[in-house]
Design a protein around this motif. Structure first.
Motif, PDB file in Angstrom:
ATOM      1  N   VAL A  98      -8.794  -0.671  -6.816  1.00  8.17           N
ATOM      2  CA  VAL A  98      -7.912  -1.510  -5.995  1.00  8.17           C
ATOM      3  C   VAL A  98      -7.817  -0.932  -4.590  1.00  8.17           C
ATOM      4  O   VAL A  98      -7.919  -1.656  -3.599  1.00  8.17           O
ATOM      5  CB  VAL A  98      -6.522  -1.651  -6.649  1.00  8.17           C
ATOM      6  N   HIS A  99      -7.661   0.386  -4.480  1.00 10.14           N
ATOM      7  CA  HIS A  99      -7.581   1.061  -3.179  1.00 10.14           C
ATOM      8  C   HIS A  99      -8.805   0.721  -2.326  1.00 10.14           C
ATOM      9  O   HIS A  99      -8.677   0.334  -1.159  1.00 10.14           O
ATOM     10  CB  HIS A  99      -7.490   2.577  -3.418  1.00 10.14           C
ATOM     11  N   GLU A 100      -9.979   0.849  -2.915  1.00 10.83           N
ATOM     12  CA  GLU A 100     -11.210   0.575  -2.156  1.00 10.83           C
ATOM     13  C   GLU A 100     -11.345  -0.903  -1.817  1.00 10.83           C
ATOM     14  O   GLU A 100     -11.805  -1.254  -0.738  1.00 10.83           O
ATOM     15  CB  GLU A 100     -12.431   1.081  -2.921  1.00 10.83           C
ATOM     16  N   ARG A 101     -10.939  -1.773  -2.717  1.00 16.06           N
ATOM     17  CA  ARG A 101     -11.016  -3.209  -2.432  1.00 16.06           C
ATOM     18  C   ARG A 101     -10.037  -3.605  -1.333  1.00 16.06           C
ATOM     19  O   ARG A 101     -10.339  -4.468  -0.510  1.00 16.06           O
ATOM     20  CB  ARG A 101     -10.795  -4.020  -3.700  1.00 16.06           C
ATOM     21  N   VAL A 102      -8.868  -2.984  -1.324  1.00 20.07           N
ATOM     22  CA  VAL A 102      -7.905  -3.276  -0.251  1.00 20.07           C
ATOM     23  C   VAL A 102      -8.483  -2.844   1.093  1.00 20.07           C
ATOM     24  O   VAL A 102      -8.249  -3.486   2.113  1.00 20.07           O
ATOM     25  CB  VAL A 102      -6.534  -2.616  -0.540  1.00 20.07           C
ATOM     26  N   HIS A 103      -9.301  -1.779   1.083  1.00 22.29           N
ATOM     27  CA  HIS A 103      -9.952  -1.364   2.333  1.00 22.29           C
ATOM     28  C   HIS A 103     -10.906  -2.425   2.870  1.00 22.29           C
ATOM     29  O   HIS A 103     -11.224  -2.425   4.059  1.00 22.29           O
ATOM     30  CB  HIS A 103     -10.702  -0.044   2.152  1.00 22.29           C
ATOM     31  N   LEU A 104     -11.365  -3.342   2.026  1.00 23.06           N
ATOM     32  CA  LEU A 104     -12.204  -4.444   2.511  1.00 23.06           C
ATOM     33  C   LEU A 104     -11.389  -5.400   3.380  1.00 23.06           C
ATOM     34  O   LEU A 104     -11.933  -6.110   4.210  1.00 23.06           O
ATOM     35  CB  LEU A 104     -12.833  -5.205   1.343  1.00 23.06           C
ATOM     36  N   ILE A 105     -10.061  -5.400   3.156  1.00 26.10           N
ATOM     37  CA  ILE A 105      -9.156  -6.256   3.929  1.00 26.10           C
ATOM     38  C   ILE A 105      -8.540  -5.480   5.085  1.00 26.10           C
ATOM     39  O   ILE A 105      -8.442  -5.980   6.201  1.00 26.10           O
ATOM     40  CB  ILE A 105      -8.028  -6.800   3.020  1.00 26.10           C
ATOM     41  N   GLU A 106      -8.104  -4.257   4.792  1.00 30.73           N
ATOM     42  CA  GLU A 106      -7.425  -3.418   5.782  1.00 30.73           C
ATOM     43  C   GLU A 106      -8.076  -2.038   5.786  1.00 30.73           C
ATOM     44  O   GLU A 106      -7.948  -1.295   4.822  1.00 30.73           O
ATOM     45  CB  GLU A 106      -5.937  -3.290   5.441  1.00 30.73           C
ATOM     46  N   PRO A 107      -8.821  -1.694   6.840  1.00 24.21           N
ATOM     47  CA  PRO A 107      -9.588  -0.448   6.847  1.00 24.21           C
ATOM     48  C   PRO A 107      -8.764   0.840   6.980  1.00 24.21           C
ATOM     49  O   PRO A 107      -9.262   1.906   6.631  1.00 24.21           O
ATOM     50  CB  PRO A 107     -10.527  -0.605   8.043  1.00 24.21           C
ATOM     51  N   THR A 108      -7.522   0.757   7.434  1.00 22.59           N
ATOM     52  CA  THR A 108      -6.749   1.985   7.636  1.00 22.59           C
ATOM     53  C   THR A 108      -5.588   2.062   6.645  1.00 22.59           C
ATOM     54  O   THR A 108      -5.204   1.068   6.029  1.00 22.59           O
ATOM     55  CB  THR A 108      -6.193   2.068   9.073  1.00 22.59           C
ATOM     56  N   HIS A 109      -5.029   3.249   6.494  1.00 22.36           N
ATOM     57  CA  HIS A 109      -3.886   3.467   5.607  1.00 22.36           C
ATOM     58  C   HIS A 109      -2.584   3.237   6.385  1.00 22.36           C
ATOM     59  O   HIS A 109      -1.811   4.152   6.590  1.00 22.36           O
ATOM     60  CB  HIS A 109      -3.909   4.888   5.036  1.00 22.36           C
ATOM     61  N   ASN A 110      -2.363   2.002   6.785  1.00 22.74           N
ATOM     62  CA  ASN A 110      -1.169   1.676   7.555  1.00 22.74           C
ATOM     63  C   ASN A 110      -0.168   0.915   6.680  1.00 22.74           C
ATOM     64  O   ASN A 110      -0.335   0.834   5.462  1.00 22.74           O
ATOM     65  CB  ASN A 110      -1.550   0.877   8.806  1.00 22.74           C
ATOM     66  N   GLU A 111       0.861   0.360   7.291  1.00 23.89           N
ATOM     67  CA  GLU A 111       1.890  -0.369   6.537  1.00 23.89           C
ATOM     68  C   GLU A 111       1.316  -1.588   5.830  1.00 23.89           C
ATOM     69  O   GLU A 111       1.720  -1.910   4.705  1.00 23.89           O
ATOM     70  CB  GLU A 111       3.029  -0.782   7.458  1.00 23.89           C
ATOM     71  N   ARG A 112       0.396  -2.274   6.471  1.00 23.28           N
ATOM     72  CA  ARG A 112      -0.223  -3.454   5.842  1.00 23.28           C
ATOM     73  C   ARG A 112      -1.001  -3.040   4.599  1.00 23.28           C
ATOM     74  O   ARG A 112      -0.955  -3.718   3.576  1.00 23.28           O
ATOM     75  CB  ARG A 112      -1.142  -4.158   6.834  1.00 23.28           C
ATOM     76  N   PHE A 113      -1.722  -1.919   4.693  1.00 19.36           N
ATOM     77  CA  PHE A 113      -2.464  -1.398   3.543  1.00 19.36           C
ATOM     78  C   PHE A 113      -1.499  -1.146   2.384  1.00 19.36           C
ATOM     79  O   PHE A 113      -1.752  -1.566   1.251  1.00 19.36           O
ATOM     80  CB  PHE A 113      -3.197  -0.106   3.929  1.00 19.36           C
ATOM     81  N   ALA A 114      -0.393  -0.458   2.640  1.00 12.87           N
ATOM     82  CA  ALA A 114       0.590  -0.145   1.600  1.00 12.87           C
ATOM     83  C   ALA A 114       1.175  -1.426   1.006  1.00 12.87           C
ATOM     84  O   ALA A 114       1.355  -1.528  -0.221  1.00 12.87           O
ATOM     85  CB  ALA A 114       1.696   0.739   2.156  1.00 12.87           C
ATOM     86  N   ALA A 115       1.450  -2.419   1.851  1.00  6.52           N
ATOM     87  CA  ALA A 115       1.994  -3.684   1.358  1.00  6.52           C
ATOM     88  C   ALA A 115       0.992  -4.393   0.453  1.00  6.52           C
ATOM     89  O   ALA A 115       1.372  -4.964  -0.579  1.00  6.52           O
ATOM     90  CB  ALA A 115       2.381  -4.577   2.530  1.00  6.52           C
ATOM     91  N   LEU A 116      -0.276  -4.356   0.803  1.00 10.41           N
ATOM     92  CA  LEU A 116      -1.309  -4.964  -0.043  1.00 10.41           C
ATOM     93  C   LEU A 116      -1.450  -4.210  -1.358  1.00 10.41           C
ATOM     94  O   LEU A 116      -1.621  -4.816  -2.415  1.00 10.41           O
ATOM     95  CB  LEU A 116      -2.647  -5.010   0.700  1.00 10.41           C
ATOM     96  N   MET A 117      -1.374  -2.900  -1.308  1.00  7.21           N
ATOM     97  CA  MET A 117      -1.440  -2.099  -2.537  1.00  7.21           C
ATOM     98  C   MET A 117      -0.270  -2.442  -3.463  1.00  7.21           C
ATOM     99  O   MET A 117      -0.438  -2.506  -4.679  1.00  7.21           O
ATOM    100  CB  MET A 117      -1.430  -0.602  -2.219  1.00  7.21           C
ATOM    101  N   ASP A 118       0.903  -2.672  -2.888  1.00  8.36           N
ATOM    102  CA  ASP A 118       2.087  -3.008  -3.686  1.00  8.36           C
ATOM    103  C   ASP A 118       1.909  -4.290  -4.490  1.00  8.36           C
ATOM    104  O   ASP A 118       2.577  -4.488  -5.499  1.00  8.36           O
ATOM    105  CB  ASP A 118       3.321  -3.155  -2.790  1.00  8.36           C
ATOM    106  N   LEU A 119       1.008  -5.175  -4.066  1.00  5.33           N
ATOM    107  CA  LEU A 119       0.798  -6.445  -4.759  1.00  5.33           C
ATOM    108  C   LEU A 119       0.032  -6.297  -6.065  1.00  5.33           C
ATOM    109  O   LEU A 119       0.159  -7.140  -6.949  1.00  5.33           O
ATOM    110  CB  LEU A 119       0.022  -7.406  -3.849  1.00  5.33           C
ATOM    111  N   TYR A 120      -0.773  -5.289  -6.218  1.00  5.61           N
ATOM    112  CA  TYR A 120      -1.677  -5.213  -7.363  1.00  5.61           C
ATOM    113  C   TYR A 120      -1.218  -4.180  -8.389  1.00  5.61           C
ATOM    114  O   TYR A 120      -0.662  -4.575  -9.399  1.00  5.61           O
ATOM    115  CB  TYR A 120      -3.111  -5.039  -6.887  1.00  5.61           C
ATOM    116  N   PRO A 121      -1.393  -2.897  -8.184  1.00  7.71           N
ATOM    117  CA  PRO A 121      -0.744  -1.987  -9.130  1.00  7.71           C
ATOM    118  C   PRO A 121       0.587  -1.547  -8.511  1.00  7.71           C
ATOM    119  O   PRO A 121       0.613  -0.703  -7.623  1.00  7.71           O
ATOM    120  CB  PRO A 121      -1.724  -0.826  -9.259  1.00  7.71           C
ATOM    121  N   PRO A 122       1.709  -2.144  -8.911  1.00 10.95           N
ATOM    122  CA  PRO A 122       2.976  -1.832  -8.259  1.00 10.95           C
ATOM    123  C   PRO A 122       3.339  -0.349  -8.332  1.00 10.95           C
ATOM    124  O   PRO A 122       4.095   0.138  -7.511  1.00 10.95           O
ATOM    125  CB  PRO A 122       4.001  -2.679  -9.005  1.00 10.95           C
ATOM    126  N   HIS A 123       2.801   0.349  -9.297  1.00 16.86           N
ATOM    127  CA  HIS A 123       3.080   1.779  -9.452  1.00 16.86           C
ATOM    128  C   HIS A 123       1.949   2.640  -8.875  1.00 16.86           C
ATOM    129  O   HIS A 123       1.710   3.753  -9.315  1.00 16.86           O
ATOM    130  CB  HIS A 123       3.307   2.093 -10.932  1.00 16.86           C
TER     131      HIS A 123
END
Length: 86
Positions: free
Chosen positions: A41-66
């Motif tokens: 999931v982390h790597e797939r989210v990087h396809l949408i958001e390349p950096t570890h910013n707030e948007r990245f964290a928000a996208l991560m929260d959508l899939y594995p909430p933990h």
């Protein structure tokens, strides 16, 4: 998580940012399955958001909430296993 990679299995695919291609280290095979899900999931989210910013964290929260717990678990494990037992 519905994403379409730019290319799959083609020699033109390179593990470079923005290529749409995800390359995984074989040492991940010894990690717990729930950590592997987090990594994918982390790597797939990087396809949408390349950096570890707030948007990245928000996208991560959508899939594995933990995901933050899984990240801590993964980071507590050894990086490499020297003894491969079959």
């Amino acid at each position: 998580m519905a994403l379409r990679p730019h290319c799959v299995g083609s020699p033109a695919c390179r593990s470079t940012p923005g290529s749409g291609y995800i390359r995984l280290n074989t040492d991940l095979a010894k990690k717990p399955p729930e950590c592997l899900e987090y990594i994918l999931v982390h790597e797939r989210v990087h396809l949408i958001e390349p950096t570890h910013n707030e948007r990245f964290a928000a996208l991560m929260d959508l899939y594995p909430p933990h995901w933050q717990h899984l990240r801590k678990q993964l980071n507590s494990l050894p990086v490499r296993y020297e003894a491969w037992e079959y």
